[in-house]
Design a protein around this motif. Sequence first.
Motif, PDB file in Angstrom:
ATOM      1  N   LYS A  78      41.172  43.785  47.301  1.00 53.93           N
ATOM      2  CA  LYS A  78      40.735  44.358  45.844  1.00 53.93           C
ATOM      3  C   LYS A  78      41.109  44.061  44.873  1.00 53.93           C
ATOM      4  O   LYS A  78      42.022  44.456  44.765  1.00 53.93           O
ATOM      5  N   LEU A  79      40.378  43.726  43.809  1.00 54.98           N
ATOM      6  CA  LEU A  79      40.836  43.889  42.558  1.00 54.98           C
ATOM      7  C   LEU A  79      41.850  45.210  42.560  1.00 54.98           C
ATOM      8  O   LEU A  79      43.109  44.681  41.353  1.00 54.98           O
ATOM      9  N   SER A  80      41.123  46.273  43.129  1.00 56.69           N
ATOM     10  CA  SER A  80      41.596  47.683  42.386  1.00 56.69           C
ATOM     11  C   SER A  80      43.027  47.426  42.874  1.00 56.69           C
ATOM     12  O   SER A  80      43.401  48.436  42.202  1.00 56.69           O
ATOM     13  N   ASP A 140      35.531  45.979  39.656  1.00 55.43           N
ATOM     14  CA  ASP A 140      35.694  45.881  41.203  1.00 55.43           C
ATOM     15  C   ASP A 140      35.143  45.007  41.854  1.00 55.43           C
ATOM     16  O   ASP A 140      34.254  44.841  42.044  1.00 55.43           O
ATOM     17  N   PHE A 141      36.267  43.941  42.547  1.00 52.11           N
ATOM     18  CA  PHE A 141      35.283  43.167  43.864  1.00 52.11           C
ATOM     19  C   PHE A 141      36.318  42.897  44.785  1.00 52.11           C
ATOM     20  O   PHE A 141      37.676  42.806  44.669  1.00 52.11           O
TER      21      PHE A 141
END
Length: 78
Positions: free
Chosen positions: A61-63, A49-50
């Motif tokens: 966020k990627l998530s 994740d970033f």
Amino acid sequence: AGRAEAATLLARIEQEFCEQDFIGMSGRQFVAGARFEMDHLRLGQVAPDFELPDQDGVRFKLSDYRGRVVVLDFWGFV
């Protein structure tokens, strides 16, 4: 063969740019990050994740996109 070539290039970057600016960080920091990625990331793994700002400055966020198909394009990022 690709890993050996990458290791050679990273050693050269570390030597030539040690504490100098290298795309927004020191050469040493860049090399440390690249080596970590080479040692810990593999195809087929869940991406780490970033969080980053998008083109309009809104952070994401990627998530936030878990379960969806995501295409990442970092061209011109630096």
